[in-house]
Motif scaffolding. Structure first.
Motif, PDB file in Angstrom:
ATOM      1  N   ILE A   1      -2.706 -26.314  -5.570  1.00 23.70           N
ATOM      2  CA  ILE A   1      -2.943 -25.335  -4.513  1.00 23.70           C
ATOM      3  C   ILE A   1      -4.082 -24.409  -4.937  1.00 23.70           C
ATOM      4  O   ILE A   1      -4.052 -23.843  -6.039  1.00 23.70           O
ATOM      5  N   ALA A   2      -5.059 -24.279  -4.111  1.00 22.91           N
ATOM      6  CA  ALA A   2      -6.165 -23.355  -4.401  1.00 22.91           C
ATOM      7  C   ALA A   2      -5.661 -21.923  -4.235  1.00 22.91           C
ATOM      8  O   ALA A   2      -4.914 -21.622  -3.298  1.00 22.91           O
ATOM      9  N   ILE A   3      -6.073 -21.062  -5.131  1.00 14.01           N
ATOM     10  CA  ILE A   3      -5.612 -19.674  -5.073  1.00 14.01           C
ATOM     11  C   ILE A   3      -6.064 -19.017  -3.769  1.00 14.01           C
ATOM     12  O   ILE A   3      -5.356 -18.166  -3.199  1.00 14.01           O
ATOM     13  N   GLU A   4      -7.230 -19.439  -3.245  1.00 12.44           N
ATOM     14  CA  GLU A   4      -7.725 -18.887  -1.984  1.00 12.44           C
ATOM     15  C   GLU A   4      -6.762 -19.211  -0.832  1.00 12.44           C
ATOM     16  O   GLU A   4      -6.592 -18.407   0.084  1.00 12.44           O
ATOM     17  N   GLU A   5      -6.147 -20.400  -0.903  1.00 12.67           N
ATOM     18  CA  GLU A   5      -5.169 -20.781   0.124  1.00 12.67           C
ATOM     19  C   GLU A   5      -3.854 -20.035  -0.083  1.00 12.67           C
ATOM     20  O   GLU A   5      -3.228 -19.571   0.866  1.00 12.67           O
ATOM     21  N   LEU A   6      -3.457 -19.903  -1.340  1.00  8.36           N
ATOM     22  CA  LEU A   6      -2.160 -19.303  -1.644  1.00  8.36           C
ATOM     23  C   LEU A   6      -2.078 -17.860  -1.174  1.00  8.36           C
ATOM     24  O   LEU A   6      -1.053 -17.422  -0.632  1.00  8.36           O
ATOM     25  N   ILE A   7      -3.137 -17.088  -1.380  1.00 11.32           N
ATOM     26  CA  ILE A   7      -3.057 -15.653  -1.079  1.00 11.32           C
ATOM     27  C   ILE A   7      -3.036 -15.370   0.424  1.00 11.32           C
ATOM     28  O   ILE A   7      -2.873 -14.213   0.826  1.00 11.32           O
ATOM     29  N   GLN A   8      -3.158 -16.405   1.254  1.00  8.76           N
ATOM     30  CA  GLN A   8      -3.007 -16.219   2.693  1.00  8.76           C
ATOM     31  C   GLN A   8      -1.533 -16.148   3.091  1.00  8.76           C
ATOM     32  O   GLN A   8      -1.212 -15.744   4.216  1.00  8.76           O
ATOM     33  N   GLN A   9      -0.641 -16.517   2.163  1.00  7.87           N
ATOM     34  CA  GLN A   9       0.788 -16.478   2.423  1.00  7.87           C
ATOM     35  C   GLN A   9       1.316 -15.045   2.292  1.00  7.87           C
ATOM     36  O   GLN A   9       0.707 -14.209   1.622  1.00  7.87           O
ATOM     37  N   PRO A  10       2.469 -14.744   2.915  1.00  4.40           N
ATOM     38  CA  PRO A  10       3.070 -13.414   2.727  1.00  4.40           C
ATOM     39  C   PRO A  10       3.587 -13.267   1.299  1.00  4.40           C
ATOM     40  O   PRO A  10       4.292 -14.146   0.792  1.00  4.40           O
ATOM     41  N   PHE A  11       3.240 -12.162   0.650  1.00  2.16           N
ATOM     42  CA  PHE A  11       3.626 -11.929  -0.741  1.00  2.16           C
ATOM     43  C   PHE A  11       4.559 -10.720  -0.861  1.00  2.16           C
ATOM     44  O   PHE A  11       4.395  -9.727  -0.142  1.00  2.16           O
TER      45      PHE A  11
ATOM     46  N   ILE B   1      13.342  -8.935  -5.681  1.00  2.00           N
ATOM     47  CA  ILE B   1      12.253  -9.796  -5.185  1.00  2.00           C
ATOM     48  C   ILE B   1      12.693 -11.252  -5.224  1.00  2.00           C
ATOM     49  O   ILE B   1      12.465 -12.016  -4.276  1.00  2.00           O
ATOM     50  N   CYS B   2      13.335 -11.632  -6.331  1.00  2.83           N
ATOM     51  CA  CYS B   2      13.812 -13.015  -6.484  1.00  2.83           C
ATOM     52  C   CYS B   2      14.773 -13.378  -5.345  1.00  2.83           C
ATOM     53  O   CYS B   2      14.699 -14.478  -4.784  1.00  2.83           O
ATOM     54  N   GLN B   3      15.666 -12.475  -4.998  1.00  4.70           N
ATOM     55  CA  GLN B   3      16.623 -12.730  -3.913  1.00  4.70           C
ATOM     56  C   GLN B   3      15.906 -12.885  -2.572  1.00  4.70           C
ATOM     57  O   GLN B   3      16.253 -13.760  -1.772  1.00  4.70           O
ATOM     58  N   LEU B   4      14.905 -12.043  -2.339  1.00  2.00           N
ATOM     59  CA  LEU B   4      14.166 -12.120  -1.076  1.00  2.00           C
ATOM     60  C   LEU B   4      13.360 -13.414  -0.984  1.00  2.00           C
ATOM     61  O   LEU B   4      13.253 -14.019   0.092  1.00  2.00           O
ATOM     62  N   ILE B   5      12.795 -13.833  -2.112  1.00  2.00           N
ATOM     63  CA  ILE B   5      12.046 -15.092  -2.129  1.00  2.00           C
ATOM     64  C   ILE B   5      12.970 -16.257  -1.795  1.00  2.00           C
ATOM     65  O   ILE B   5      12.630 -17.165  -1.034  1.00  2.00           O
ATOM     66  N   GLU B   6      14.164 -16.226  -2.363  1.00  2.90           N
ATOM     67  CA  GLU B   6      15.145 -17.290  -2.099  1.00  2.90           C
ATOM     68  C   GLU B   6      15.485 -17.359  -0.612  1.00  2.90           C
ATOM     69  O   GLU B   6      15.739 -18.443  -0.078  1.00  2.90           O
ATOM     70  N   GLN B   7      15.464 -16.225   0.070  1.00  2.83           N
ATOM     71  CA  GLN B   7      15.748 -16.185   1.511  1.00  2.83           C
ATOM     72  C   GLN B   7      14.563 -16.632   2.357  1.00  2.83           C
ATOM     73  O   GLN B   7      14.665 -16.689   3.584  1.00  2.83           O
ATOM     74  N   GLY B   8      13.427 -16.921   1.713  1.00  2.43           N
ATOM     75  CA  GLY B   8      12.262 -17.393   2.443  1.00  2.43           C
ATOM     76  C   GLY B   8      11.394 -16.296   3.017  1.00  2.43           C
ATOM     77  O   GLY B   8      10.567 -16.542   3.911  1.00  2.43           O
ATOM     78  N   VAL B   9      11.538 -15.066   2.508  1.00  2.00           N
ATOM     79  CA  VAL B   9      10.774 -13.942   3.051  1.00  2.00           C
ATOM     80  C   VAL B   9       9.300 -14.023   2.665  1.00  2.00           C
ATOM     81  O   VAL B   9       8.432 -13.571   3.411  1.00  2.00           O
ATOM     82  N   GLY B  10       8.991 -14.605   1.499  1.00  2.89           N
ATOM     83  CA  GLY B  10       7.607 -14.679   1.060  1.00  2.89           C
ATOM     84  C   GLY B  10       7.481 -15.361  -0.285  1.00  2.89           C
ATOM     85  O   GLY B  10       8.417 -16.012  -0.763  1.00  2.89           O
ATOM     86  N   ILE B  11       6.327 -15.188  -0.919  1.00  2.00           N
ATOM     87  CA  ILE B  11       6.011 -15.758  -2.229  1.00  2.00           C
ATOM     88  C   ILE B  11       5.823 -14.606  -3.204  1.00  2.00           C
ATOM     89  O   ILE B  11       5.454 -13.498  -2.803  1.00  2.00           O
ATOM     90  N   SER B  12       6.082 -14.853  -4.492  1.00  2.00           N
ATOM     91  CA  SER B  12       5.849 -13.815  -5.480  1.00  2.00           C
ATOM     92  C   SER B  12       5.291 -14.415  -6.762  1.00  2.00           C
ATOM     93  O   SER B  12       5.214 -15.642  -6.926  1.00  2.00           O
ATOM     94  N   PHE B  13       4.905 -13.541  -7.664  1.00  2.00           N
ATOM     95  CA  PHE B  13       4.424 -13.912  -8.995  1.00  2.00           C
ATOM     96  C   PHE B  13       5.348 -13.231  -9.980  1.00  2.00           C
ATOM     97  O   PHE B  13       5.322 -12.003 -10.130  1.00  2.00           O
TER      98      PHE B  13
END
Length: 304
Positions: free
Chosen positions: A181-191, A227-239
């Motif tokens: 995945i290109a980082i340019e594409e990834l950062i278009q996702q909700p974080f 954040i981990c719990q919210l990611i699991e619910q599909g709210v967004g992506i995290s680092f």
């Protein structure tokens, strides 16, 4: 040699002030000055330079400070090991990255309390810059950082290890099957990210800035577990660091995204100031941090 003089010397060196040392020890300033003078006479050397109301250790003073720490530590160990000795008692202040608090306290803290009922622990969650301000002003006793690697002879590294990091998403994320995945594409996702300027979030932003890129998160919050719990619910992506996400990833509740050519070195380090006296209670807290936060086992500086 009077141990009280050594303890006064240590406090004066740590606080950088005869006045502050007298306040902390409950002595008059003249008593502190007299005890330091006694020690200087006994050792036939000057321990401090006193210029315009400032106090700084001489080179010889720094050498003697290391010996003073060891003498007091051995004295305390002798008392503790005696049949009628008392357990470690006192207050310990620990500054750390917010995302490390949950992993430190979640499981074994009750066992620590049972073993050391006389220790009270104050944890201050802060960013790396604030943590160093606190340690340099003796407002905390030790620090647990999650940031780039710290090289500085002013600090003793008790333990350190590199921490794996991943872009993490729910198992329903449409990017989960892409191999590069290109980082340019990834950062278009909700974080969803930790606060701006805090530890690994700062390192992420700095790397993106060098690429003329930026993430605009839909939510910023300090708790990595939440954040981990919210990611699991599909709210967004995290680092996030793997120690937060690994169990859920192994259970198939989260997934790691394969991002092309994007690596960030993040280090977990447990440190204290080299002029700090490691009391029995502080040593106990440091060992607890080691047992909870580190896999590696380098040389144990606490036994020196």
């Amino acid at each position: 040699m009077d141990l009280k003089n050594l303890k006064t010397f240590i406090q004066t060196a740590e606080l950088g002030s005869f006045t502050k040392a007298s306040e902390k020890l409950g002595y008059s300033q003249s008593t502190v000055s007299f005890q330091i003078k006694q020690l200087e006479t006994e050792l036939n050397t000057q321990l401090f330079e006193r210029i315009n109301h400032t106090v700084a250790l001489t080179d010889r003073g720094r050498e003697i400070l290391a010996y003073a720490h060891r003498i007091i530590r051995l004295s305390d160990e002798m008392i503790q090991d005696a049949p009628d000795g008392q357990a470690a008692v006192g207050h310990v202040r620990l500054a750390m990255a917010d995302s490390l608090c949950a992993s430190l306290l979640r499981e074994d803290f009750s066992a620590f309390r049972k073993q050391y009922p006389g220790i009270s622990l104050k944890i201050i969650a802060a960013g790396t810059e604030e943590i160093f301000r606190l340690i340099n002003h003796n407002e905390v006793d030790a620090m647990l950082t999650l940031d780039n690697h710290i090289y500085n002879t002013d600090y003793i590294i008790v333990r350190e290890e590199k921490t794996a990091m991943h872009f993490t998403a729910s198992c329903d994320c449409p990017l989960r099957h892409k191999s590069n995945i290109a980082i340019e594409e990834l950062i278009q996702q909700p974080f969803i990210l930790t606060e701006k300027g805090m530890s690994y979030r700062r390192l992420l932003d700095e790397k993106l800035a060098r690429m003329s890129l930026e993430i605009h998160p839909v939510l910023e919050i300090g708790s990595a577990d939440l954040i981990c719990q919210l990611i699991e619910q599909g709210v967004g992506i995290s680092f996030l660091p793997d120690y937060v996400t690994a169990k859920k990833a192994a259970a198939g509740r989260l997934t790691y995204l394969n991002v092309e050519d994007f690596d960030i070195d993040v280090w977990k380090q447990l440190l204290y100031h080299r002029d700090k006296w490691v009391s029995p209670q502080m040593s106990s807290v440091l060992r607890y941090c080691i047992s909870r936060e580190f896999l590696s086992e380098p040389q144990d500086v606490l036994s020196n």
